[in-house]
Write a protein that holds these residues in place. Structure first.
Motif, PDB file in Angstrom:
ATOM      1  N   ARG A  52       0.811  -1.216   0.000  1.00  0.00           N
ATOM      2  CA  ARG A  52       0.000   0.000   0.000  1.00  0.00           C
ATOM      3  C   ARG A  52       0.843   1.264   0.000  1.00  0.00           C
ATOM      4  O   ARG A  52       0.713   2.139   0.861  1.00  0.00           O
ATOM      5  CB  ARG A  52      -0.965  -0.019   1.175  1.00  0.00           C
ATOM      6  N   ILE A  53       1.726   1.303  -0.995  1.00  0.00           N
ATOM      7  CA  ILE A  53       2.591   2.472  -1.170  1.00  0.00           C
ATOM      8  C   ILE A  53       2.486   2.936  -2.621  1.00  0.00           C
ATOM      9  O   ILE A  53       1.996   2.202  -3.480  1.00  0.00           O
ATOM     10  CB  ILE A  53       4.065   2.170  -0.838  1.00  0.00           C
ATOM     11  N   GLN A  54       2.948   4.123  -2.866  1.00  0.00           N
ATOM     12  CA  GLN A  54       3.073   4.656  -4.213  1.00  0.00           C
ATOM     13  C   GLN A  54       4.561   4.735  -4.533  1.00  0.00           C
ATOM     14  O   GLN A  54       5.340   5.258  -3.731  1.00  0.00           O
ATOM     15  CB  GLN A  54       2.456   6.056  -4.307  1.00  0.00           C
ATOM     16  N   ILE A  55       4.931   4.209  -5.684  1.00  0.00           N
ATOM     17  CA  ILE A  55       6.316   4.284  -6.133  1.00  0.00           C
ATOM     18  C   ILE A  55       6.379   5.343  -7.227  1.00  0.00           C
ATOM     19  O   ILE A  55       5.771   5.184  -8.282  1.00  0.00           O
ATOM     20  CB  ILE A  55       6.807   2.928  -6.667  1.00  0.00           C
ATOM     21  N   ALA A  56       7.083   6.422  -6.946  1.00  0.00           N
ATOM     22  CA  ALA A  56       7.225   7.491  -7.932  1.00  0.00           C
ATOM     23  C   ALA A  56       8.140   7.022  -9.061  1.00  0.00           C
ATOM     24  O   ALA A  56       9.076   6.253  -8.820  1.00  0.00           O
ATOM     25  CB  ALA A  56       7.807   8.738  -7.274  1.00  0.00           C
ATOM     26  N   PRO A  57       7.873   7.471 -10.285  1.00  0.00           N
ATOM     27  CA  PRO A  57       8.749   7.086 -11.400  1.00  0.00           C
ATOM     28  C   PRO A  57      10.227   7.380 -11.140  1.00  0.00           C
ATOM     29  O   PRO A  57      11.093   6.614 -11.548  1.00  0.00           O
ATOM     30  CB  PRO A  57       8.214   7.911 -12.570  1.00  0.00           C
ATOM     31  N   THR A  58      10.514   8.444 -10.417  1.00  0.00           N
ATOM     32  CA  THR A  58      11.905   8.791 -10.126  1.00  0.00           C
ATOM     33  C   THR A  58      12.555   7.835  -9.129  1.00  0.00           C
ATOM     34  O   THR A  58      13.776   7.812  -8.997  1.00  0.00           O
ATOM     35  CB  THR A  58      12.011  10.227  -9.582  1.00  0.00           C
ATOM     36  N   GLU A  59      11.740   7.044  -8.431  1.00  0.00           N
ATOM     37  CA  GLU A  59      12.255   6.078  -7.459  1.00  0.00           C
ATOM     38  C   GLU A  59      12.572   4.723  -8.096  1.00  0.00           C
ATOM     39  O   GLU A  59      13.188   3.870  -7.461  1.00  0.00           O
ATOM     40  CB  GLU A  59      11.254   5.876  -6.318  1.00  0.00           C
ATOM     41  N   THR A  61      14.711   2.841  -9.746  1.00  0.00           N
ATOM     42  CA  THR A  61      16.130   2.852 -10.113  1.00  0.00           C
ATOM     43  C   THR A  61      16.765   1.516  -9.751  1.00  0.00           C
ATOM     44  O   THR A  61      16.225   0.756  -8.939  1.00  0.00           O
ATOM     45  CB  THR A  61      16.886   3.970  -9.380  1.00  0.00           C
ATOM     46  N   ILE A  62      17.911   1.278 -10.331  1.00  0.00           N
ATOM     47  CA  ILE A  62      18.702   0.096  -9.987  1.00  0.00           C
ATOM     48  C   ILE A  62      19.025   0.114  -8.495  1.00  0.00           C
ATOM     49  O   ILE A  62      18.994  -0.924  -7.827  1.00  0.00           O
ATOM     50  CB  ILE A  62      19.992   0.046 -10.836  1.00  0.00           C
ATOM     51  N   ASP A  63      19.327   1.293  -7.964  1.00  0.00           N
ATOM     52  CA  ASP A  63      19.665   1.407  -6.541  1.00  0.00           C
ATOM     53  C   ASP A  63      18.530   0.953  -5.638  1.00  0.00           C
ATOM     54  O   ASP A  63      18.774   0.460  -4.540  1.00  0.00           O
ATOM     55  CB  ASP A  63      20.041   2.847  -6.178  1.00  0.00           C
ATOM     56  N   ASN A  64      17.299   1.105  -6.069  1.00  0.00           N
ATOM     57  CA  ASN A  64      16.151   0.739  -5.235  1.00  0.00           C
ATOM     58  C   ASN A  64      15.596  -0.654  -5.485  1.00  0.00           C
ATOM     59  O   ASN A  64      14.992  -1.239  -4.585  1.00  0.00           O
ATOM     60  CB  ASN A  64      15.014   1.750  -5.421  1.00  0.00           C
ATOM     61  N   PHE A  65      15.770  -1.208  -6.690  1.00  0.00           N
ATOM     62  CA  PHE A  65      15.028  -2.421  -7.034  1.00  0.00           C
ATOM     63  C   PHE A  65      15.847  -3.532  -7.691  1.00  0.00           C
ATOM     64  O   PHE A  65      15.270  -4.475  -8.229  1.00  0.00           O
ATOM     65  CB  PHE A  65      13.845  -2.060  -7.949  1.00  0.00           C
ATOM     66  N   ASP A  66      17.177  -3.486  -7.642  1.00  0.00           N
ATOM     67  CA  ASP A  66      17.958  -4.491  -8.367  1.00  0.00           C
ATOM     68  C   ASP A  66      18.301  -5.735  -7.550  1.00  0.00           C
ATOM     69  O   ASP A  66      18.951  -6.640  -8.057  1.00  0.00           O
ATOM     70  CB  ASP A  66      19.243  -3.882  -8.938  1.00  0.00           C
ATOM     71  N   LEU A  72      14.222  -4.328   0.062  1.00  0.00           N
ATOM     72  CA  LEU A  72      13.981  -4.229   1.504  1.00  0.00           C
ATOM     73  C   LEU A  72      14.402  -2.873   2.045  1.00  0.00           C
ATOM     74  O   LEU A  72      13.682  -2.267   2.853  1.00  0.00           O
ATOM     75  CB  LEU A  72      14.719  -5.343   2.245  1.00  0.00           C
ATOM     76  N   LYS A  73      15.560  -2.384   1.608  1.00  0.00           N
ATOM     77  CA  LYS A  73      16.032  -1.072   2.049  1.00  0.00           C
ATOM     78  C   LYS A  73      15.068   0.025   1.588  1.00  0.00           C
ATOM     79  O   LYS A  73      14.726   0.925   2.350  1.00  0.00           O
ATOM     80  CB  LYS A  73      17.437  -0.807   1.504  1.00  0.00           C
ATOM     81  N   TYR A  74      14.611  -0.080   0.343  1.00  0.00           N
ATOM     82  CA  TYR A  74      13.652   0.897  -0.180  1.00  0.00           C
ATOM     83  C   TYR A  74      12.365   0.872   0.645  1.00  0.00           C
ATOM     84  O   TYR A  74      11.859   1.919   1.052  1.00  0.00           O
ATOM     85  CB  TYR A  74      13.353   0.594  -1.653  1.00  0.00           C
ATOM     86  N   LEU A  75      11.835  -0.329   0.889  1.00  0.00           N
ATOM     87  CA  LEU A  75      10.598  -0.451   1.650  1.00  0.00           C
ATOM     88  C   LEU A  75      10.782   0.031   3.084  1.00  0.00           C
ATOM     89  O   LEU A  75       9.854   0.618   3.667  1.00  0.00           O
ATOM     90  CB  LEU A  75      10.092  -1.889   1.621  1.00  0.00           C
ATOM     91  N   ASP A  76      11.948  -0.195   3.664  1.00  0.00           N
ATOM     92  CA  ASP A  76      12.226   0.294   5.005  1.00  0.00           C
ATOM     93  C   ASP A  76      12.151   1.817   5.043  1.00  0.00           C
ATOM     94  O   ASP A  76      11.643   2.402   5.991  1.00  0.00           O
ATOM     95  CB  ASP A  76      13.604  -0.191   5.460  1.00  0.00           C
ATOM     96  N   GLY A  77      12.634   2.451   3.977  1.00  0.00           N
ATOM     97  CA  GLY A  77      12.543   3.899   3.869  1.00  0.00           C
ATOM     98  C   GLY A  77      11.116   4.397   3.732  1.00  0.00           C
ATOM     99  O   GLY A  77      10.805   5.539   4.055  1.00  0.00           O
ATOM    100  N   LYS A  78      10.229   3.518   3.279  1.00  0.00           N
ATOM    101  CA  LYS A  78       8.814   3.830   3.151  1.00  0.00           C
ATOM    102  C   LYS A  78       8.055   3.419   4.419  1.00  0.00           C
ATOM    103  O   LYS A  78       6.841   3.462   4.459  1.00  0.00           O
ATOM    104  CB  LYS A  78       8.194   3.104   1.960  1.00  0.00           C
ATOM    105  N   SER A  79       8.792   2.959   5.439  1.00  0.00           N
ATOM    106  CA  SER A  79       8.227   2.498   6.707  1.00  0.00           C
ATOM    107  C   SER A  79       7.311   1.299   6.563  1.00  0.00           C
ATOM    108  O   SER A  79       6.300   1.185   7.236  1.00  0.00           O
ATOM    109  CB  SER A  79       7.483   3.644   7.403  1.00  0.00           C
ATOM    110  N   VAL A  80       7.695   0.389   5.659  1.00  0.00           N
ATOM    111  CA  VAL A  80       6.957  -0.864   5.485  1.00  0.00           C
ATOM    112  C   VAL A  80       7.696  -1.929   6.265  1.00  0.00           C
ATOM    113  O   VAL A  80       8.919  -2.062   6.165  1.00  0.00           O
ATOM    114  CB  VAL A  80       6.881  -1.266   3.993  1.00  0.00           C
ATOM    115  N   SER A  81       6.972  -2.707   7.025  1.00  0.00           N
ATOM    116  CA  SER A  81       7.629  -3.793   7.760  1.00  0.00           C
ATOM    117  C   SER A  81       6.805  -5.052   7.716  1.00  0.00           C
ATOM    118  O   SER A  81       5.726  -5.096   7.270  1.00  0.00           O
ATOM    119  CB  SER A  81       7.880  -3.403   9.208  1.00  0.00           C
TER     120      SER A  81
END
Length: 81
Positions: A52-59, A61-66, A72-81
């Motif tokens: 239940r999050i929105q992923i902006a097109p600018t997010e 990236t390889i750094d967030n989803f590779d 997990l790090k990206y989702l942690d930044g979105k406060s998902v656990s």
């Protein structure tokens, strides 16, 4: 393995036809060709719906989803656990 990774691997197996059971947490998904651009779109849609999050097109990236670690790090930044 966290519940989040288990959910991601199950989705990849059931929906994308990718045997994700043997993929290491730090193994590249997109840059190695395990996940192609079409599968990535499906994976991102799943993540948005599942957590239940929105992923902006600018997010998107390889750094967030590779890798699972990066997701997990990206989702942690979105406060998902």
């Amino acid at each position: 393995m966290t519940a989040i990774v288990a959910n991601l691997k199950e989705f990849m197996k059931d929906t994308l036809g990718i045997d994700a059971d043997e993929i290491a947490l730090d193994e590249p998904l997109f840059s190695s060709g395990i996940v192609d651009s079409f599968s990535l779109v499906s994976l991102l849609s799943f993540i948005e719906g599942e957590f239940r999050i929105q992923i902006a097109p600018t997010e998107v990236t390889i750094d967030n989803f590779d890798s699972f670690d990066r997701i997990l790090k990206y989702l942690d930044g979105k406060s998902v656990s």
